[in-house]
Design a protein around this motif. Sequence first.
Motif, PDB file in Angstrom:
ATOM      1  N   ALA A 120       2.733  82.563  85.327  1.00 35.57           N
ATOM      2  CA  ALA A 120       1.609  83.287  84.734  1.00 35.57           C
ATOM      3  C   ALA A 120       1.717  84.790  84.990  1.00 35.57           C
ATOM      4  CB  ALA A 120       0.291  82.747  85.282  1.00 35.57           C
ATOM      5  N   HIS A 121       1.951  85.556  83.921  1.00 29.73           N
ATOM      6  CA  HIS A 121       1.950  87.013  84.022  1.00 29.73           C
ATOM      7  C   HIS A 121       0.533  87.587  83.965  1.00 29.73           C
ATOM      8  CE1 HIS A 121       6.200  86.393  83.089  1.00 29.73           C
ATOM      9  NE2 HIS A 121       6.393  87.603  83.569  1.00 29.73           N
ATOM     10  N   VAL A 122      -0.423  86.811  83.471  1.00 31.23           N
ATOM     11  CA  VAL A 122      -1.830  87.205  83.461  1.00 31.23           C
ATOM     12  C   VAL A 122      -2.634  86.080  84.095  1.00 31.23           C
ATOM     13  CG1 VAL A 122      -1.494  88.588  81.377  1.00 31.23           C
ATOM     14  CG2 VAL A 122      -2.331  86.237  81.154  1.00 31.23           C
ATOM     15  N   ASP A 123      -3.905  86.326  84.354  1.00 33.23           N
ATOM     16  CA  ASP A 123      -4.747  85.276  84.909  1.00 33.23           C
ATOM     17  C   ASP A 123      -4.994  84.197  83.857  1.00 33.23           C
ATOM     18  OD1 ASP A 123      -4.849  86.616  87.292  1.00 33.23           O
ATOM     19  OD2 ASP A 123      -6.949  87.232  87.130  1.00 33.23           O
ATOM     20  N   VAL A 124      -5.005  82.946  84.298  1.00 32.93           N
ATOM     21  CA  VAL A 124      -5.082  81.809  83.386  1.00 32.93           C
ATOM     22  C   VAL A 124      -6.145  80.828  83.872  1.00 32.93           C
ATOM     23  CG1 VAL A 124      -3.842  79.808  82.432  1.00 32.93           C
ATOM     24  CG2 VAL A 124      -2.648  81.997  82.710  1.00 32.93           C
ATOM     25  N   GLY A 125      -7.019  80.433  82.964  1.00 31.27           N
ATOM     26  CA  GLY A 125      -7.963  79.349  83.210  1.00 31.27           C
ATOM     27  C   GLY A 125      -7.768  78.261  82.173  1.00 31.27           C
ATOM     28  N   PHE A 126      -8.526  77.185  82.299  1.00 32.24           N
ATOM     29  CA  PHE A 126      -8.284  76.004  81.474  1.00 32.24           C
ATOM     30  C   PHE A 126      -9.583  75.420  80.934  1.00 32.24           C
ATOM     31  CE2 PHE A 126      -5.028  76.436  84.667  1.00 32.24           C
ATOM     32  CZ  PHE A 126      -3.863  76.338  83.927  1.00 32.24           C
ATOM     33  N   TRP A 127      -9.561  75.046  79.669  1.00 26.06           N
ATOM     34  CA  TRP A 127     -10.585  74.203  79.069  1.00 26.06           C
ATOM     35  C   TRP A 127     -10.203  72.742  79.281  1.00 26.06           C
ATOM     36  CZ3 TRP A 127     -14.791  76.720  77.728  1.00 26.06           C
ATOM     37  CH2 TRP A 127     -14.724  78.012  77.198  1.00 26.06           C
ATOM     38  N   GLY A 128     -11.192  71.884  79.454  1.00 27.31           N
ATOM     39  CA  GLY A 128     -10.971  70.448  79.385  1.00 27.31           C
ATOM     40  C   GLY A 128     -11.183  69.962  77.964  1.00 27.31           C
ATOM     41  N   GLY A 129     -10.836  68.700  77.736  1.00 33.17           N
ATOM     42  CA  GLY A 129     -11.014  68.106  76.423  1.00 33.17           C
ATOM     43  C   GLY A 129     -12.047  67.003  76.443  1.00 33.17           C
ATOM     44  N   ALA A 130     -12.839  66.917  75.366  1.00 30.28           N
ATOM     45  CA  ALA A 130     -13.773  65.804  75.159  1.00 30.28           C
ATOM     46  C   ALA A 130     -13.251  64.982  73.993  1.00 30.28           C
ATOM     47  CB  ALA A 130     -15.175  66.326  74.865  1.00 30.28           C
ATOM     48  N   VAL A 131     -12.792  63.771  74.304  1.00 27.87           N
ATOM     49  CA  VAL A 131     -12.249  62.854  73.311  1.00 27.87           C
ATOM     50  C   VAL A 131     -13.015  61.541  73.399  1.00 27.87           C
ATOM     51  CG1 VAL A 131      -9.965  63.951  73.241  1.00 27.87           C
ATOM     52  CG2 VAL A 131     -10.417  62.162  74.936  1.00 27.87           C
ATOM     53  N   PRO A 132     -12.833  60.625  72.448  1.00 26.87           N
ATOM     54  CA  PRO A 132     -13.716  59.453  72.402  1.00 26.87           C
ATOM     55  C   PRO A 132     -13.764  58.613  73.668  1.00 26.87           C
ATOM     56  CG  PRO A 132     -12.578  59.689  70.311  1.00 26.87           C
ATOM     57  CD  PRO A 132     -11.990  60.724  71.226  1.00 26.87           C
ATOM     58  N   ASP A 133     -12.682  58.538  74.429  1.00 22.45           N
ATOM     59  CA  ASP A 133     -12.642  57.579  75.536  1.00 22.45           C
ATOM     60  C   ASP A 133     -12.716  58.229  76.913  1.00 22.45           C
ATOM     61  OD1 ASP A 133     -10.191  58.806  75.551  1.00 22.45           O
ATOM     62  OD2 ASP A 133      -8.999  56.966  75.562  1.00 22.45           O
ATOM     63  N   ASN A 134     -13.156  59.472  77.018  1.00 27.02           N
ATOM     64  CA  ASN A 134     -13.095  60.098  78.351  1.00 27.02           C
ATOM     65  C   ASN A 134     -14.429  60.631  78.858  1.00 27.02           C
ATOM     66  OD1 ASN A 134     -13.337  62.564  76.895  1.00 27.02           O
ATOM     67  ND2 ASN A 134     -11.989  63.633  78.337  1.00 27.02           N
ATOM     68  N   VAL A 135     -15.547  60.075  78.408  1.00 30.58           N
ATOM     69  CA  VAL A 135     -16.842  60.537  78.928  1.00 30.58           C
ATOM     70  C   VAL A 135     -16.872  60.455  80.454  1.00 30.58           C
ATOM     71  CG1 VAL A 135     -19.325  60.064  78.981  1.00 30.58           C
ATOM     72  CG2 VAL A 135     -18.097  60.000  76.814  1.00 30.58           C
ATOM     73  N   LYS A 136     -16.275  59.415  81.016  1.00 22.79           N
ATOM     74  CA  LYS A 136     -16.260  59.247  82.468  1.00 22.79           C
ATOM     75  C   LYS A 136     -15.449  60.329  83.173  1.00 22.79           C
ATOM     76  CE  LYS A 136     -12.176  56.251  82.582  1.00 22.79           C
ATOM     77  NZ  LYS A 136     -11.733  56.708  81.238  1.00 22.79           N
ATOM     78  N   ASP A 137     -14.576  61.010  82.442  1.00 21.04           N
ATOM     79  CA  ASP A 137     -13.708  62.016  83.040  1.00 21.04           C
ATOM     80  C   ASP A 137     -14.286  63.425  82.959  1.00 21.04           C
ATOM     81  OD1 ASP A 137     -11.309  60.364  83.671  1.00 21.04           O
ATOM     82  OD2 ASP A 137     -11.300  60.063  81.493  1.00 21.04           O
ATOM     83  N   LEU A 138     -15.398  63.598  82.253  1.00 20.18           N
ATOM     84  CA  LEU A 138     -15.893  64.945  82.002  1.00 20.18           C
ATOM     85  C   LEU A 138     -16.421  65.610  83.271  1.00 20.18           C
ATOM     86  CD1 LEU A 138     -17.659  64.346  78.560  1.00 20.18           C
ATOM     87  CD2 LEU A 138     -15.358  65.244  78.993  1.00 20.18           C
TER      88      LEU A 138
END
Length: 444
Positions: A120-138
Amino acid sequence: MSDVSLVLRSTRVITPEGARAASVAVADGRIAAVLPYDAEVPPGARLEDAGDDAVLPGLVDTHVHVNDPGRTAWEGFWTATRAAAAGGITTLLDMPLNSLPPTTTAAHLRTKRAVARPKAHVDVGFWGGAVPDNVKDLRPLHDAGVFGFKSFLSPSGVDEFPELDQEQLSRSLAEITGFGGLLIVHAEDPRELAAAPRRSGPAYADFLASRPRAAENTAITSLITQARRFDARVHVLHLSSAEALPLIAEAKRDGVRITVESCPHFLTLTAEEVPDGATEFKCCPPIREAANQDALWGALTDGTIDCVVSDHSPCTTDLKTPDFATAWGGISSLQLGLPAIWTEARRRGLPLEDVARWMSTAPAALAGLTRKGAIESGRDADFTVLAPEATFTVDPARLHHRNQVTAYAGRTLHGVVASTWLRGTRIYDGAFTEPIGRLLERNN
């Protein structure tokens, strides 16, 4: 201010109060003070004089598809963050799809962070994903520090990141709202897309007809309804349809917690100028007509649209076939967003302060990056030094993202990035330093 190590001076520093001549004092990677232009340099501090070049807060790009790991032939953290630095971007947030694995579980987030950390040459953050089968993972993803959750309401283009139907959207939104999270949405309605005419071939007009404004308008209407129902915080990604603007403006007036972004390609390129077969211009939703673009600019200036981010969505050159129906949809613009937007803003008589607000302050606020997005005491010492009246002609061979495909090839743009600074360290000035970017988590 005995601990000040750097003073960056310019006749044109873009601060929250406006542009002014100033000297910016930096200590321990933070802005210690914004001083008068002719302030005495503290003992032991280094003076860097930018002359008449403008000093902006480092840009914050909250919509970048890095695709690493898994599709690193398309892009990677090394190349993407170098392109970002060359374009004046000091912080980017990576989208959860097009990498393998997608960022849909906390374990997948750990995998992505391990890949990104040394590159990483710059600061990096991350979005998560919301998909049909991952409500438990949010919630676990939220607790692990993602900045929010991306979802699609129509097919994403990759099988491992399916779209949400309205019932699935409700479940995900209820869960995310329960822990105070943010849902960011690719808003195109699948029924409107299915009803639209579809023709293969090189004609841009045929592709444009296949992604009608109604698809965006209908999806945004449904999203506003869901946001009202849950009192949820939602964000519309890459707005293209100006017809949706009254819906959004009304929702904002009513107190719906909705924000909106658009992108350089919608604000600087028009359907009328896209040559047939030129699929480097293909993206979803599509680049629309000049009159539509004028309305988007009006919404930027009145605040209906909050921010401008790249939606950098690269691919290998072979995927940009001459057939608009089959070519990969995505435009690569990490390095070019600032000069592209400044060129058009300048033409329309809008000041550089507006560009800094749209491309730094507002995206930082969207993501809750309280140490980014402004040149004021206490913020990270992230700067973009721009020669605003200098011009250059876009040569794809001089771009730093992995595959030098760009819709901007041959265009002459105003605004040359002279240098980019991350926490008081110059990371780009025509050449790059070794990567010093950090991996960011929500609220840090």
